[in-house]
Write a protein that holds these residues in place. Structure first.
Motif, PDB file in Angstrom:
ATOM      1  N   ASP A 250       0.630  -1.213   0.071  1.00 13.51           N
ATOM      2  CA  ASP A 250      -0.271   0.121  -0.179  1.00 13.51           C
ATOM      3  C   ASP A 250       0.712   0.921   0.361  1.00 13.51           C
ATOM      4  O   ASP A 250       0.638   2.165  -0.277  1.00 13.51           O
ATOM      5  CB  ASP A 250      -0.352   0.491   0.976  1.00 13.51           C
ATOM      6  CG  ASP A 250      -1.661  -0.674   0.383  1.00 13.51           C
ATOM      7  OD1 ASP A 250      -2.570  -1.624   0.156  1.00 13.51           O
ATOM      8  OD2 ASP A 250      -2.824  -1.261   2.250  1.00 13.51           O
ATOM      9  N   ASP A 251       2.230   1.273   0.242  1.00 16.79           N
ATOM     10  CA  ASP A 251       2.855   2.157   0.448  1.00 16.79           C
ATOM     11  C   ASP A 251       2.876   3.168  -1.309  1.00 16.79           C
ATOM     12  O   ASP A 251       3.511   2.230  -2.027  1.00 16.79           O
ATOM     13  CB  ASP A 251       4.581   1.617   0.958  1.00 16.79           C
ATOM     14  CG  ASP A 251       5.161   3.039   1.484  1.00 16.79           C
ATOM     15  OD1 ASP A 251       4.591   4.447   0.798  1.00 16.79           O
ATOM     16  OD2 ASP A 251       6.242   2.819   1.965  1.00 16.79           O
ATOM     17  N   ALA A 252       2.506   4.354  -1.041  1.00 14.15           N
ATOM     18  CA  ALA A 252       2.044   4.498  -2.633  1.00 14.15           C
ATOM     19  C   ALA A 252       3.901   5.199  -2.982  1.00 14.15           C
ATOM     20  O   ALA A 252       3.957   5.166  -3.861  1.00 14.15           O
ATOM     21  CB  ALA A 252       1.188   6.017  -2.401  1.00 14.15           C
ATOM     22  N   GLN A 253       4.450   5.449  -1.742  1.00  8.70           N
ATOM     23  CA  GLN A 253       5.478   6.201  -2.701  1.00  8.70           C
ATOM     24  C   GLN A 253       6.635   4.726  -2.979  1.00  8.70           C
ATOM     25  O   GLN A 253       7.803   5.018  -3.659  1.00  8.70           O
ATOM     26  CB  GLN A 253       6.112   6.754  -0.925  1.00  8.70           C
ATOM     27  CG  GLN A 253       8.028   7.681  -1.686  1.00  8.70           C
ATOM     28  CD  GLN A 253       8.805   8.646  -0.244  1.00  8.70           C
ATOM     29  OE1 GLN A 253       7.350   8.662   0.401  1.00  8.70           O
ATOM     30  NE2 GLN A 253      10.413   8.841  -0.730  1.00  8.70           N
ATOM     31  N   TRP A 254       7.069   3.971  -2.664  1.00 11.21           N
ATOM     32  CA  TRP A 254       7.257   2.747  -2.737  1.00 11.21           C
ATOM     33  C   TRP A 254       7.425   2.046  -3.860  1.00 11.21           C
ATOM     34  O   TRP A 254       7.071   1.519  -4.557  1.00 11.21           O
ATOM     35  CB  TRP A 254       7.360   1.861  -1.794  1.00 11.21           C
ATOM     36  CG  TRP A 254       7.876  -0.190  -1.747  1.00 11.21           C
ATOM     37  CD1 TRP A 254       9.176   0.072  -1.852  1.00 11.21           C
ATOM     38  CD2 TRP A 254       6.544  -0.791  -2.350  1.00 11.21           C
ATOM     39  NE1 TRP A 254       9.049  -1.305  -2.091  1.00 11.21           N
ATOM     40  CE2 TRP A 254       8.117  -1.769  -2.868  1.00 11.21           C
ATOM     41  CE3 TRP A 254       5.844  -1.010  -2.942  1.00 11.21           C
ATOM     42  CZ2 TRP A 254       7.489  -3.364  -3.647  1.00 11.21           C
ATOM     43  CZ3 TRP A 254       5.292  -2.270  -3.469  1.00 11.21           C
ATOM     44  CH2 TRP A 254       6.063  -3.523  -3.569  1.00 11.21           C
ATOM     45  N   PHE A 255       5.286   1.895  -4.043  1.00 17.10           N
ATOM     46  CA  PHE A 255       4.693   1.447  -4.777  1.00 17.10           C
ATOM     47  C   PHE A 255       5.418   2.177  -6.456  1.00 17.10           C
ATOM     48  O   PHE A 255       5.168   2.073  -7.621  1.00 17.10           O
ATOM     49  CB  PHE A 255       3.451   1.796  -5.181  1.00 17.10           C
ATOM     50  CG  PHE A 255       2.721   0.902  -6.472  1.00 17.10           C
ATOM     51  CD1 PHE A 255       3.115  -0.320  -7.114  1.00 17.10           C
ATOM     52  CD2 PHE A 255       2.110   1.065  -7.748  1.00 17.10           C
ATOM     53  CE1 PHE A 255       2.523  -1.043  -8.048  1.00 17.10           C
ATOM     54  CE2 PHE A 255       1.063   0.695  -8.004  1.00 17.10           C
ATOM     55  CZ  PHE A 255       1.562  -0.454  -8.869  1.00 17.10           C
ATOM     56  N   GLU A 256       5.814   3.897  -6.553  1.00 15.40           N
ATOM     57  CA  GLU A 256       5.937   4.895  -7.940  1.00 15.40           C
ATOM     58  C   GLU A 256       7.291   4.892  -7.958  1.00 15.40           C
ATOM     59  O   GLU A 256       7.985   4.333  -9.095  1.00 15.40           O
ATOM     60  CB  GLU A 256       5.801   5.947  -6.950  1.00 15.40           C
ATOM     61  CG  GLU A 256       6.008   7.248  -8.059  1.00 15.40           C
ATOM     62  CD  GLU A 256       5.051   7.325  -8.971  1.00 15.40           C
ATOM     63  OE1 GLU A 256       5.119   7.306  -9.782  1.00 15.40           O
ATOM     64  OE2 GLU A 256       3.938   6.562  -8.788  1.00 15.40           O
TER      65      GLU A 256
ATOM     66  N   ARG B  89      -1.660  -3.581  -8.757  1.00 18.96           N
ATOM     67  CA  ARG B  89      -1.635  -4.015  -7.166  1.00 18.96           C
ATOM     68  C   ARG B  89      -3.216  -4.192  -7.192  1.00 18.96           C
ATOM     69  O   ARG B  89      -3.919  -3.490  -7.503  1.00 18.96           O
ATOM     70  CB  ARG B  89      -1.719  -3.031  -5.690  1.00 18.96           C
ATOM     71  CG  ARG B  89      -0.508  -2.348  -5.772  1.00 18.96           C
ATOM     72  CD  ARG B  89       0.078  -1.111  -4.746  1.00 18.96           C
ATOM     73  NE  ARG B  89      -0.416   0.153  -5.191  1.00 18.96           N
ATOM     74  CZ  ARG B  89       0.220   1.317  -4.687  1.00 18.96           C
ATOM     75  NH1 ARG B  89      -0.258   1.342  -3.038  1.00 18.96           N
ATOM     76  NH2 ARG B  89      -1.237   2.305  -5.447  1.00 18.96           N
TER      77      ARG B  89
END
Length: 356
Positions: A326-332, A353
């Protein structure tokens, strides 16, 4: 007898006019009394008989029936032959936890294109939980969920173009899984001509052990491969690598990954750690849970592994299925890494996701 009269005579039968569907439960011998042994216009039928035998005391004539589902029925060969012979235009057949029928012969079902079979838990019934041999030369689609406690044979599926194969085992230990490798490789060999293939996590783990033992794999003609590693990702990697190498015409790969305690193998790394270098030793597995840096390395390494082994690949889709992603920064950040890999290798790569 009209449909309305049938409903008055058989209270357990419900008809949905928009789908033209009849619902049970009732054994075959009650069909005649209910006026359902011969029904014109019936296109879909689902029968659920968890405590009844299906005994062919009447001739079934469902000349318009196209979709048939039998759920927890006790089927003998004679009863099955009677039903199938009365459905000349049947296109789809589903058998869910149907007992006693060991051989399913569909050679005379010329219109049948779709077959789904689900075995029940082997400890649930004393009788066999589903057919263990399939002769279906006309089907194009097969979805098969079987328990590996018994031998299973696909005698003839020569027209198959799409297959979904899942093997279930109560407890799969690395020390005993070799017992199931013959079954897995034989089933895979029978599917060598399919264009679209979906494989479940347990089957991938069994294939990994077969790869580590040096067992020969069949060459596949698959163009679309879907692999569902779920929590057994690390234990599936050797099998995945061999499947990619043995699929020289592969165009699209879809992978379902789920973050969990088994993302690192606690048993298999001693066998394949030297060959597939990236994973932490077993003792460090738990420390990687929730560690974005470690997960990023695993993800990038896996994509590179795919690209090295699938030379004809055009599209890859990786689904990350867990709240851990769910970590948006990590996924980006992962999207940027994927973009670089996609550009450098001329392969379309999508990272997606999906939470439970």
């Amino acid at each position: 007898m009209t449909t309305m009269e049938q409903r008055r005579n058989q209270n357990t039968v419900q008809q949905q006019d928009d789908e033209e569907t009849q619902h049970g439960p009732f054994p075959v011998e009650q069909l005649q009394a209910a006026g359902m042994a011969s029904v014109d216009g019936l296109k879909q039928l689902s029968l659920s008989l968890p405590f009844s035998d299906m005994i062919p005391r009447c001739t079934v004539s469902w000349k318009s029936l196209r979709n048939l589902s039998l759920i927890e029925c006790k089927l003998g060969q004679e009863s099955t032959d009677n039903i199938l012979s009365g459905c000349p235009v049947l296109e789809s057949l589903t058998l869910y936890a149907c007992r006693s029928l060991e051989r399913l012969d569909l050679r005379k079902s010329l219109s049948l294109r779709r077959l789904e079979i689900y075995h029940s838990h082997p400890g649930r019934e004393l009788d066999p939980s589903g057919p263990v041999e399939i002769v279906a030369p006309h089907i194009h689609f097969l979805k098969l969920t079987v328990y590996a406690d018994k031998q299973f044979t696909l005698t003839d599926v020569s027209s198959l173009t799409e297959a979904h194969l899942y093997i279930r085992i109560n407890i799969l230990l690395d020390s005993t899984a070799h017992c199931f490798q013959t079954l897995a490789l034989e089933l895979l060999a029978k599917l060598h001509n399919v264009e679209s293939l979906t494989l479940g996590a347990t089957l991938l783990r069994i294939l990994s052990l077969a790869e580590l033992r040096g067992d020969p794999f069949p060459t596949l003609k698959v163009q679309t491969l879907i692999i569902r590693t779920e929590t057994e990702f690390a234990q599936s990697v050797p099998g995945i690598a061999r499947l990619l190498q043995n699929s020289p015409g592969l165009k699209k790969l879809t992978v379902y990954m789920m973050h969990g305690y088994n993302i690192m193998s606690r048993n298999l790394d001693q066998y394949w750690g030297l060959k597939y270098k990236v994973f932490a030793p077993s003792n460090d597995s738990y420390s990687m849970l929730g560690c974005n840096v470690a997960t990023s390395k695993v993800l990038a390494w896996f994509m590179e592994l795919v690209l090295r082994n699938a030379k004809t690949l055009e599209n890859m889709v990786v689904w990350l299925r867990s709240r851990y992603f769910d970590d948006a920064q990590w996924f980006e950040e992962q999207l940027q890494i994927v973009g670089t890999l996609s550009h450098n290798n001329n392969v379309s790569i999508l990272l997606k996701r999906k939470n439970f």
